[in-house]
Design a protein around this motif. Structure first.
Motif, PDB file in Angstrom:
ATOM      1  N   THR A 169       0.857  -1.193   0.000  1.00 45.70           N
ATOM      2  CA  THR A 169       0.000   0.000   0.000  1.00 45.70           C
ATOM      3  C   THR A 169       0.892   1.242   0.000  1.00 45.70           C
ATOM      4  N   ASP A 170       0.278   2.392  -0.128  1.00 47.39           N
ATOM      5  CA  ASP A 170       0.991   3.684  -0.115  1.00 47.39           C
ATOM      6  C   ASP A 170       2.080   3.755  -1.183  1.00 47.39           C
ATOM      7  N   LEU A 171       1.859   3.107  -2.301  1.00 50.04           N
ATOM      8  CA  LEU A 171       2.812   3.196  -3.404  1.00 50.04           C
ATOM      9  C   LEU A 171       2.609   4.527  -4.132  1.00 50.04           C
ATOM     10  N   THR A 172       3.584   4.903  -4.938  1.00 50.02           N
ATOM     11  CA  THR A 172       3.491   6.143  -5.704  1.00 50.02           C
ATOM     12  C   THR A 172       2.897   5.829  -7.076  1.00 50.02           C
ATOM     13  N   PRO A 173       1.913   6.630  -7.526  1.00 50.34           N
ATOM     14  CA  PRO A 173       1.325   6.354  -8.844  1.00 50.34           C
ATOM     15  C   PRO A 173       2.370   6.436  -9.962  1.00 50.34           C
ATOM     16  N   ASN A 174       2.087   5.691 -11.040  1.00 55.59           N
ATOM     17  CA  ASN A 174       2.909   5.719 -12.249  1.00 55.59           C
ATOM     18  C   ASN A 174       4.393   5.495 -11.952  1.00 55.59           C
ATOM     19  N   THR A 175       4.677   4.555 -11.078  1.00 55.28           N
ATOM     20  CA  THR A 175       6.063   4.290 -10.665  1.00 55.28           C
ATOM     21  C   THR A 175       6.386   2.805 -10.851  1.00 55.28           C
ATOM     22  N   LYS A 176       7.599   2.560 -11.343  1.00 56.37           N
ATOM     23  CA  LYS A 176       8.023   1.179 -11.543  1.00 56.37           C
ATOM     24  C   LYS A 176       8.682   0.651 -10.270  1.00 56.37           C
ATOM     25  N   TYR A 177       8.238  -0.495  -9.818  1.00 57.72           N
ATOM     26  CA  TYR A 177       8.795  -1.137  -8.624  1.00 57.72           C
ATOM     27  C   TYR A 177       9.385  -2.502  -9.013  1.00 57.72           C
ATOM     28  N   TYR A 178      10.416  -2.878  -8.283  1.00 58.81           N
ATOM     29  CA  TYR A 178      11.076  -4.168  -8.530  1.00 58.81           C
ATOM     30  C   TYR A 178      10.884  -5.082  -7.316  1.00 58.81           C
ATOM     31  N   TYR A 179      10.854  -6.374  -7.558  1.00 60.67           N
ATOM     32  CA  TYR A 179      10.754  -7.298  -6.427  1.00 60.67           C
ATOM     33  C   TYR A 179      11.403  -8.647  -6.761  1.00 60.67           C
ATOM     34  N   LYS A 180      11.709  -9.342  -5.708  1.00 62.18           N
ATOM     35  CA  LYS A 180      12.366 -10.638  -5.827  1.00 62.18           C
ATOM     36  C   LYS A 180      11.844 -11.516  -4.691  1.00 62.18           C
ATOM     37  N   ASN A 184      14.873 -19.081  -1.419  1.00 61.37           N
ATOM     38  CA  ASN A 184      14.457 -20.484  -1.488  1.00 61.37           C
ATOM     39  C   ASN A 184      13.430 -20.743  -2.583  1.00 61.37           C
ATOM     40  N   PHE A 185      12.949 -19.653  -3.188  1.00 62.77           N
ATOM     41  CA  PHE A 185      11.882 -19.807  -4.170  1.00 62.77           C
ATOM     42  C   PHE A 185      12.473 -19.942  -5.573  1.00 62.77           C
ATOM     43  N   VAL A 186      12.164 -21.032  -6.244  1.00 61.93           N
ATOM     44  CA  VAL A 186      12.587 -21.218  -7.632  1.00 61.93           C
ATOM     45  C   VAL A 186      11.362 -21.635  -8.436  1.00 61.93           C
ATOM     46  N   ALA A 187      10.958 -20.798  -9.351  1.00 60.14           N
ATOM     47  CA  ALA A 187       9.851 -21.140 -10.233  1.00 60.14           C
ATOM     48  C   ALA A 187      10.382 -21.179 -11.660  1.00 60.14           C
ATOM     49  N   ASP A 188       9.549 -21.645 -12.545  1.00 64.00           N
ATOM     50  CA  ASP A 188       9.971 -21.806 -13.928  1.00 64.00           C
ATOM     51  C   ASP A 188       9.906 -20.460 -14.644  1.00 64.00           C
ATOM     52  N   HIS A 189      10.859 -19.610 -14.363  1.00 62.75           N
ATOM     53  CA  HIS A 189      10.876 -18.288 -14.984  1.00 62.75           C
ATOM     54  C   HIS A 189      12.247 -17.954 -15.528  1.00 62.75           C
ATOM     55  N   GLU A 190      12.236 -16.983 -16.432  1.00 69.65           N
ATOM     56  CA  GLU A 190      13.493 -16.635 -17.081  1.00 69.65           C
ATOM     57  C   GLU A 190      14.342 -15.713 -16.221  1.00 69.65           C
ATOM     58  N   SER A 191      13.731 -15.048 -15.268  1.00 68.06           N
ATOM     59  CA  SER A 191      14.516 -14.170 -14.411  1.00 68.06           C
ATOM     60  C   SER A 191      14.014 -14.317 -12.984  1.00 68.06           C
ATOM     61  N   ASP A 192      14.744 -13.770 -12.053  1.00 71.36           N
ATOM     62  CA  ASP A 192      14.264 -13.845 -10.681  1.00 71.36           C
ATOM     63  C   ASP A 192      13.984 -12.466 -10.101  1.00 71.36           C
ATOM     64  N   THR A 193      14.198 -11.428 -10.901  1.00 77.14           N
ATOM     65  CA  THR A 193      13.828 -10.089 -10.469  1.00 77.14           C
ATOM     66  C   THR A 193      12.694  -9.608 -11.362  1.00 77.14           C
ATOM     67  N   PHE A 194      11.601  -9.247 -10.727  1.00 75.85           N
ATOM     68  CA  PHE A 194      10.392  -8.883 -11.470  1.00 75.85           C
ATOM     69  C   PHE A 194      10.080  -7.411 -11.215  1.00 75.85           C
ATOM     70  N   SER A 195       9.136  -6.886 -11.991  1.00 74.52           N
ATOM     71  CA  SER A 195       8.780  -5.480 -11.780  1.00 74.52           C
ATOM     72  C   SER A 195       7.324  -5.266 -12.169  1.00 74.52           C
ATOM     73  N   PHE A 196       6.763  -4.188 -11.663  1.00 76.21           N
ATOM     74  CA  PHE A 196       5.418  -3.771 -12.092  1.00 76.21           C
ATOM     75  C   PHE A 196       5.352  -2.259 -11.998  1.00 76.21           C
ATOM     76  N   THR A 197       4.370  -1.684 -12.652  1.00 69.91           N
ATOM     77  CA  THR A 197       4.204  -0.227 -12.615  1.00 69.91           C
ATOM     78  C   THR A 197       2.810   0.097 -12.117  1.00 69.91           C
ATOM     79  N   THR A 198       2.720   1.014 -11.171  1.00 68.98           N
ATOM     80  CA  THR A 198       1.413   1.416 -10.633  1.00 68.98           C
ATOM     81  C   THR A 198       0.663   2.266 -11.657  1.00 68.98           C
ATOM     82  N   ALA A 199      -0.656   2.335 -11.485  1.00 65.95           N
ATOM     83  CA  ALA A 199      -1.498   3.084 -12.431  1.00 65.95           C
ATOM     84  C   ALA A 199      -1.196   4.575 -12.358  1.00 65.95           C
TER      85      ALA A 199
END
Ligand SMILES: [Fe+2]
Length: 553
Positions: A169-180, A184-199
Motif C-alpha cells: 500500500t501507499d505506493l506512488t502512482p505511475n512508478t516502476k517497482y522491482y521485487y524478488k 528459497n523460491f525457484v519457479a519456472d521463470h526466465e529471471s528472478d527479479t520482477f517489476s510492475f508499474t502502478t497506475a
C-alpha cells in the motif's frame, strides 16, 4: 501340472499384471490431481497398498470366477467380460468418490513452487498485491524497491502457508517497482527479479490485453496456452484482463499448478485482473479462486469487482454467484450502481468483462438471463465494450439495441447507439471444433421478445446450425493457432444462425488469439483489436474483416 492348470496360472498372472498397470496409472493420476497435496508420505503408502490390493483383488476375482465358471459352465468370453467390468467399474467408483470429496484449499495444500503474479489492490495507483505459492508452507519474505540494485527485505507476516500474498500500500502512482522472492523460491521463470508499474494518476496512454479461456488439462493445452502467453509478454501491456476459465477445474491443486505454468510468464510483471468461469467454479473451486486472487471484491458471496485505470472503468462480473450460470439480483444492482458511480467520478470509458456467452454462434447456448439483463443496461449507460469467453473462439457483435424491432422489456427506450460485444475464448483451451462447432445438430431456441411494431410480446424461434467446414482461411502462418483450420463465420457470406441479424453479428474466427484495448490521445481515443499470438491482426478471409476499431469521445 496339466494344461488346464498352466492356462489358469497364465491367465491369473496376466490379469494380475494388467491390474497392476491399470491401478498404477489410475493411482498416479489421482495422486497428481488431488491427494498428493495432503501428505506425500501417506499417499506413497496408500499407493503401494492400493496397487497391491488392486492386484490381489483382481487375482481373487479371476480365481473365483474361474472356479465358478468351471462349476457353472461359464464360457471364457463371459469370464473375461466380467473381469473387464470389474477393472473399469471399481476405479470409476473410486474416482467418483474422490471427485465428490472435499475441495483442497491451495493455501493449506500445494505441492509446487508457482508464480509470482501481481494484481491490483483496491486503488491501482497506490496498492498492489504480489502472490506466489510454495511447495512447503513457509514464512512470507520478499525483496522490494524502486531500483533493482537497492531492494529492501520485507517479511510481511508469520503465517506459514503455501499461498503467499504481499499486500503493498501507499505506493506512488505511475512508478516502476522491482521485487524478488526469497532465495528459497525457484519457479519456472526466465529471471528472478520482477517489476510492475502502478497506475497513473492522470491521463496517460495505456494498453490492456484481454485473454480468454486457458483451462490447461495436459501438455497440448499447456503448449497452446504458452503460445498466447508469449504473445502477451511481447505486447508488454500495462495490465491484463482474463475472461474466465483459467483453470479446468478450480477445486484441484494440480490443475491450478497447470494454470500457474503459463500466466505468470506475463503476470509476474503485469497486473493480472481476472474474471471467473464455470471451470474455475467447478467442484467448489471458487473458494480457491477467491484465495488465489485477492481483489477488492464487492461482496463476500460472489467474485465480482471493479477498478479505475486512467479515465477508464473496468467491471468484472461474476455469472455464477447465484449458482449454476445464474447471477444474484444483488450483483445486478451493484453493477448498475457501479456504472453510475464511475460516470459520476468522470470515468469516460466503461468496459465490462465476464465469462459466459451472452451471444454465440458456437456450441454453448446463449445465456438468456444475462442477455436480457445486460443488453438494455449496456445500452442505457453507453458501455463501450463488453468482453467474454466460454466458447473457445473469436466473435464480434455490433448490436444497436432495438434496431431489429425487438426489445426485452416494453418499457425499454433504446438509445440508438451501437454496443460492441466480443467473445474472446482463445487463450489456450481446445478450440470449438473439438466441441463440435462443425458437426453439432441444429440448435433451436424460442425466446420471448417485445415486438415494437405489433406492440406485443411474441415468441421468436432462432436456429443455429453448425458452421460450414469448407469455410476456413488458408494461412500457413496462422494455422498453428488452430487445432485444424482457421474456420470463420462471416454472415454476409453465409449465415448459419437466424439470430445473427437480431444481435448484429459481424464476424467470427476459430483461432488462438488475444485482444488489445488501447487508450490514447489524452484519454479521448480507444482502439480495440484482436490478434493472433504472434501479434498479427485478425483480418479474416482475403483480408476483408480487419478486427480493429477506433472510438473517440
Ligand atoms: Fe466456460
Amino acid at each position: 501340472m496339466n494344461n488346464q492348470q498352466r492356462r489358469n496360472i497364465t491367465i491369473t498372472v496376466f490379469s494380475f499384471l494388467i491390474s497392476l498397470i491399470f491401478f498404477g496409472s489410475f493411482t498416479y493420476f489421482v495422486i497428481f490431481t488431488r491427494i498428493r497435496t495432503v501428505y506425500p508420505w501417506l499417499i506413497s503408502l496408500f499407493s503401494v497398498i492400493w496397487i497391491g490390493l488392486g492386484g490381489l483383488f483382481i487375482w481373487l476375482g479371476v480365481y473365483t470366477i474361474r472356479t465358478l465358471s468351471s462349476r457353472l459352465n461359464v464360457g471364457k468370453r463371459t469370464f473375461f467380460a466380467l473381469g473387464l467390468i470389474l477393472m473399469v467399474i471399481i476405479p470409476i467408483g473410486e474416482y467418483g468418490g474422490l471427485a465428490l470429496g472435499p475441495v483442497f484449499h491451495v493455501d493449506e495444500l500445494y505441492y509446487w513452487n508457482d508464480g509470482p503474479y501481481v494484481t491490483f489492490g483496491k486503488d491501482p495507483q497506490t496498492e498492489m498485491t504480489i502472490s506466489w505459492l510454495t511447495k512447503t508452507a513457509s514464512r512470507t519474505e520478499i525483496f522490494f524497491g524502486t531500483s533493482p540494485d537497492n531492494m529492501e527485505k520485507i517479511t510481511s507476516d508469520d503465517l506459514r502457508n503455501h499461498l503467499h500474498h504481499l499486500y503493498l500500500t501507499d505506493l506512488t502512482p505511475n512508478t516502476k517497482y522491482y521485487y524478488k522472492i526469497n532465495k528459497n523460491f525457484v519457479a519456472d521463470h526466465e529471471s528472478d527479479t520482477f517489476s510492475f508499474t502502478t497506475a497513473p494518476s492522470s491521463n496517460k496512454d495505456f494498453k490492456v490485453i484481454l485473454v480468454g479461456d486457458m483451462q490447461p488439462t495436459w501438455f497440448d493445452t499447456l503448449r497452446t496456452g504458452e503460445l498466447v502467453a508469449r504473445g502477451i509478454v511481447a505486447e508488454n501491456p500495462d495490465f491484463v484482463i482474463q475472461l474466465g476459465d483459467l483453470a479446468s477445474s478450480g477445486d484441484m491443486a494440480q490443475i491450478w499448478h497447470f494454470t500457474m505454468m503459463n500466466f505468470p510468464l506475463y503476470a509476474a510483471n503485469t497486473p493480472f485482473q481476472t474474471t471467473f468461469g464455470n471451470h474455475d467454479y467447478a467442484g467448489g473451486g471458487d473458494v480457491n479462486a477467491r484465495m488465489l486472487f485477492p481483489y477488492d471484491y464487492a461482496a463476500s458471496q460472489g467474485l465480482y469487482y471493479s477498478f479505475d485505470y486512467g479515465n477508464a472503468h473496468f467491471i468484472s462480473v461474476d455469472n455464477f454467484d447465484a449458482g449454476h450460470y445464474e447471477m444474484s439480483d444483488s450483483q445486478k444492482v451493484w453493477v448498475e450502481t457501479d456504472i453510475i458511480d464511475a460516470k459520476s467520478r468522470g470515468q469516460k470509458w466503461i468496459f465490462i468483462s465476464f465469462h459466459h456467452t451472452i451471444f454465440t454462434t458456437g456450441t454453448s447456448g446463449q445465456n438468456w438471463d444475462l442477455q436480457s439483463w445486460l443488453v438494455p443496461l449496456a445500452d442505457k449507460y453507453d458501455v463501450d465494450g463488453i468482453f467474454f469467453g466460454h466458447d473457445h473462439h473469436y466473435e464480434h457483435w455490433n448490436y444497436t439495441y432495438g434496431s431489429s424491432g425487438l426489445l426485452y422489456n416494453e418499457t425499454d427506450t433504446p438509445s440508438g447507439n451501437e454496443t460492441h460485444y466480443w467473445c474472446s475464448g482463445g487463450g489456450g483451451a481446445h478450440l470449438e471444433v473439438d466441441y463440435g462447432v462443425l458437426t453439432h445438430s441444429p440448435m433451436i431456441d424460442q425466446r420471448m421478445f417485445y415486438n415494437i411494431s405489433s406492440a406485443a410480446y411474441e415468441p421468436i424461434t432462432v436456429t443455429r446450425d453448425p458452421w460450414n467446414s469448407s469455410r476456413y482461411i488458408d494461412s500457413t502462418e496462422h494455422k498453428i493457432y488452430a487445432d485444424g483450420e482457421l474456420y470463420y463465420h462471416a454472415p454476409d457470406r453465409e449465415s448459419y444462425a437466424t439470430d445473427n441479424e437480431i444481435y448484429g453479428y459481424q464476424y467470427g474466427e476459430q483461432t488462438l488469439h488475444y485482444m488489445k484495448l488501447e487508450i490514447s490521445n489524452s484519454g479521448n481515443t480507444c482502439t480495440i483489436s484482436a490478434h493472433y499470438p504472434n501479434g498479427d491482426l485478425l483480418t479474416g478471409p482475403d483480408g476483408l474483416y480487419h478486427q480493429i476499431w477506433t472510438f473517440t469521445k
